[in-house]
Enzyme design. Sequence first.
Site, PDB file in Angstrom:
ATOM      1  N   ASN A   8       4.389 -11.366  -1.357  1.00  0.00           N
ATOM      2  CA  ASN A   8       2.942 -11.174  -1.271  1.00  0.00           C
ATOM      3  C   ASN A   8       2.429 -11.096  -2.710  1.00  0.00           C
ATOM      4  O   ASN A   8       2.647 -10.100  -3.394  1.00  0.00           O
ATOM      5  CB  ASN A   8       2.666  -9.870  -0.505  1.00  0.00           C
ATOM      6  CG  ASN A   8       1.213  -9.462  -0.555  1.00  0.00           C
ATOM      7  OD1 ASN A   8       0.350 -10.238  -0.973  1.00  0.00           O
ATOM      8  ND2 ASN A   8       0.937  -8.238  -0.121  1.00  0.00           N
ATOM      9  N   TRP A   9       1.778 -12.165  -3.131  1.00  0.00           N
ATOM     10  CA  TRP A   9       1.342 -12.225  -4.535  1.00  0.00           C
ATOM     11  C   TRP A   9       0.086 -11.397  -4.806  1.00  0.00           C
ATOM     12  O   TRP A   9      -0.317 -11.223  -5.941  1.00  0.00           O
ATOM     13  CB  TRP A   9       1.115 -13.689  -4.940  1.00  0.00           C
ATOM     14  CG  TRP A   9       2.396 -14.401  -5.298  1.00  0.00           C
ATOM     15  CD1 TRP A   9       3.640 -14.166  -4.766  1.00  0.00           C
ATOM     16  CD2 TRP A   9       2.557 -15.443  -6.263  1.00  0.00           C
ATOM     17  NE1 TRP A   9       4.560 -15.005  -5.347  1.00  0.00           N
ATOM     18  CE2 TRP A   9       3.924 -15.809  -6.263  1.00  0.00           C
ATOM     19  CE3 TRP A   9       1.697 -16.131  -7.118  1.00  0.00           C
ATOM     20  CZ2 TRP A   9       4.435 -16.809  -7.096  1.00  0.00           C
ATOM     21  CZ3 TRP A   9       2.195 -17.128  -7.942  1.00  0.00           C
ATOM     22  CH2 TRP A   9       3.554 -17.452  -7.929  1.00  0.00           C
ATOM     23  N   LYS A  10      -0.578 -10.943  -3.744  1.00  0.00           N
ATOM     24  CA  LYS A  10      -1.811 -10.155  -3.889  1.00  0.00           C
ATOM     25  C   LYS A  10      -2.811 -10.924  -4.762  1.00  0.00           C
ATOM     26  O   LYS A  10      -2.837 -12.141  -4.696  1.00  0.00           O
ATOM     27  CB  LYS A  10      -1.487  -8.764  -4.427  1.00  0.00           C
ATOM     28  CG  LYS A  10      -0.395  -8.094  -3.585  1.00  0.00           C
ATOM     29  CD  LYS A  10      -0.165  -6.641  -3.891  1.00  0.00           C
ATOM     30  CE  LYS A  10       0.943  -6.107  -2.990  1.00  0.00           C
ATOM     31  NZ  LYS A  10       1.172  -4.675  -3.152  1.00  0.00           N
ATOM     32  N   HIS A  95      -2.199  -5.369   5.863  1.00  0.00           N
ATOM     33  CA  HIS A  95      -1.557  -4.776   4.690  1.00  0.00           C
ATOM     34  C   HIS A  95      -2.285  -3.471   4.344  1.00  0.00           C
ATOM     35  O   HIS A  95      -3.506  -3.370   4.511  1.00  0.00           O
ATOM     36  CB  HIS A  95      -1.611  -5.753   3.507  1.00  0.00           C
ATOM     37  CG  HIS A  95      -0.795  -5.271   2.350  1.00  0.00           C
ATOM     38  ND1 HIS A  95      -1.268  -4.333   1.463  1.00  0.00           N
ATOM     39  CD2 HIS A  95       0.461  -5.561   1.964  1.00  0.00           C
ATOM     40  CE1 HIS A  95      -0.329  -4.069   0.574  1.00  0.00           C
ATOM     41  NE2 HIS A  95       0.728  -4.797   0.860  1.00  0.00           N
ATOM     42  N   GLU A  97      -3.266  -2.234   1.698  1.00  0.00           N
ATOM     43  CA  GLU A  97      -4.386  -2.360   0.764  1.00  0.00           C
ATOM     44  C   GLU A  97      -5.647  -2.815   1.488  1.00  0.00           C
ATOM     45  O   GLU A  97      -6.767  -2.468   1.099  1.00  0.00           O
ATOM     46  CB  GLU A  97      -4.006  -3.318  -0.379  1.00  0.00           C
ATOM     47  CG  GLU A  97      -3.055  -2.623  -1.355  1.00  0.00           C
ATOM     48  CD  GLU A  97      -2.055  -3.526  -2.042  1.00  0.00           C
ATOM     49  OE1 GLU A  97      -2.269  -4.747  -2.102  1.00  0.00           O
ATOM     50  OE2 GLU A  97      -1.026  -2.995  -2.517  1.00  0.00           O
ATOM     51  N   GLU A 165       5.962  -0.762   5.598  1.00  0.00           N
ATOM     52  CA  GLU A 165       5.705  -0.538   4.173  1.00  0.00           C
ATOM     53  C   GLU A 165       5.080   0.839   3.979  1.00  0.00           C
ATOM     54  O   GLU A 165       3.859   0.991   4.135  1.00  0.00           O
ATOM     55  CB  GLU A 165       4.729  -1.590   3.639  1.00  0.00           C
ATOM     56  CG  GLU A 165       5.199  -3.011   3.775  1.00  0.00           C
ATOM     57  CD  GLU A 165       4.493  -3.905   2.777  1.00  0.00           C
ATOM     58  OE1 GLU A 165       5.178  -4.475   1.919  1.00  0.00           O
ATOM     59  OE2 GLU A 165       3.262  -4.017   2.825  1.00  0.00           O
ATOM     60  N   GLY A 171       4.265  -0.507  -4.957  1.00  0.00           N
ATOM     61  CA  GLY A 171       3.894  -0.609  -6.362  1.00  0.00           C
ATOM     62  C   GLY A 171       4.205   0.625  -7.187  1.00  0.00           C
ATOM     63  O   GLY A 171       3.741   0.752  -8.319  1.00  0.00           O
ATOM     64  N   SER A 210       8.248  -1.544  -3.175  1.00  0.00           N
ATOM     65  CA  SER A 210       9.135  -1.446  -4.345  1.00  0.00           C
ATOM     66  C   SER A 210      10.521  -2.042  -4.119  1.00  0.00           C
ATOM     67  O   SER A 210      11.509  -1.505  -4.626  1.00  0.00           O
ATOM     68  CB  SER A 210       9.235   0.004  -4.825  1.00  0.00           C
ATOM     69  OG  SER A 210       7.965   0.459  -5.262  1.00  0.00           O
ATOM     70  N   GLY A 231       6.148  -7.350  -3.148  1.00  0.00           N
ATOM     71  CA  GLY A 231       4.931  -7.539  -3.921  1.00  0.00           C
ATOM     72  C   GLY A 231       5.264  -7.944  -5.348  1.00  0.00           C
ATOM     73  O   GLY A 231       5.571  -9.095  -5.642  1.00  0.00           O
ATOM     74  N   GLY A 232       5.246  -6.969  -6.236  1.00  0.00           N
ATOM     75  CA  GLY A 232       5.426  -7.220  -7.670  1.00  0.00           C
ATOM     76  C   GLY A 232       6.600  -8.123  -8.013  1.00  0.00           C
ATOM     77  O   GLY A 232       6.472  -9.053  -8.825  1.00  0.00           O
TER      78      GLY A 232
HETATM   79  P1  PGA Z   1       5.549  -3.904  -4.096  1.00  0.00           P
HETATM   80  O1  PGA Z   1       4.474  -4.317  -2.948  1.00  0.00           O
HETATM   81  O2  PGA Z   1       6.801  -4.690  -3.803  1.00  0.00           O
HETATM   82  O3  PGA Z   1       4.888  -4.298  -5.367  1.00  0.00           O
HETATM   83  O4  PGA Z   1       5.780  -2.432  -3.959  1.00  0.00           O
HETATM   84  C1  PGA Z   1       4.885  -4.508  -1.626  1.00  0.00           C
HETATM   85  C2  PGA Z   1       3.712  -4.934  -0.789  1.00  0.00           C
HETATM   86  O5  PGA Z   1       2.612  -4.396  -0.960  1.00  0.00           O
HETATM   87  O6  PGA Z   1       3.838  -5.821   0.074  1.00  0.00           O
END
Ligand code: PGA
Length: 249
Positions: A8-10, A95, A97, A165, A171, A210, A231-232
């Site tokens: 997930n590149w956000k 998600h 967020e 998650e 993050g 993470s 994510g990251g």
């Molecule tokens: P992260 O994000 O790997 O940067 O913790 C995961 C996500 O939000 O899907």
Amino acid sequence: MKPLIAGNWKMNGTSASVAEFQKMIEGFKAGLGDTVDLLVCPPATLLARFAEVAGDSGVMVGGQDCHFAVSGAHTGNISAEMIADVGGRAAIAGHSERRADHYETDALIAMKAAAAQRAGLIAIICVGETEAERRAGQADAVVAGQVIGSIPTVCDPARLVIAYEPVWAIGTGLTPTIDDVKAIHAHIASLLVERFGDAGKEIRILYGGSVKPDNAASLLSVPHVNGALVGGASLKAADFLAIASAVKG
Ligand code: PGA
């Protein structure tokens, strides 16, 4: 079942990122294809381009969200049909967020997941407790409520993925203990069987929050962890491929 490693590149990535995505495709073709499914969800601006670059490599691309309607007066949104139109294969719904920043409810997420499936996409529904909910001993109940409430009434289990998650792990570099992951994934798995019967056993449950190259192998070896939502660490080909390689063949 084949694990799914999803990135997930956000809100990250511009034209300059196409080269990084190309490296992911090369790495996948060089030997990961037999052991994992690979999906990258770039920002909407890059979706068509990534789908073209992915071609018939087997690497899938998807949207980070979709509107529940097919089309219409919804400024700033994109529909599941639009994602499918440019070659997308999946859409993330709910998600944390979006649950937090856009006040998305389970009911709305269910509508989005239904829309994704209606367009022929895999719906990836995200669930997870906040830090306060975990401290209050409510993680299990919150996650169960989200799973039950976010899966649409009409749902094809063959095109459903759940991503657990924990919000506090996203993050932050923090992850739950292996025992906690094991317990909550087993609970989600039992809810899916309650809802779908035997077909529920084939639904992949991803862990997200993470996930990094150095913790991927232990997280991915937990029972009922059928992949990861990253994510990251999905922004760099080397890290993302290292995570995908941590899946035991
Ligand atoms: P992260 O994000 O790997 O940067 O913790 C995961 C996500 O939000 O899907």
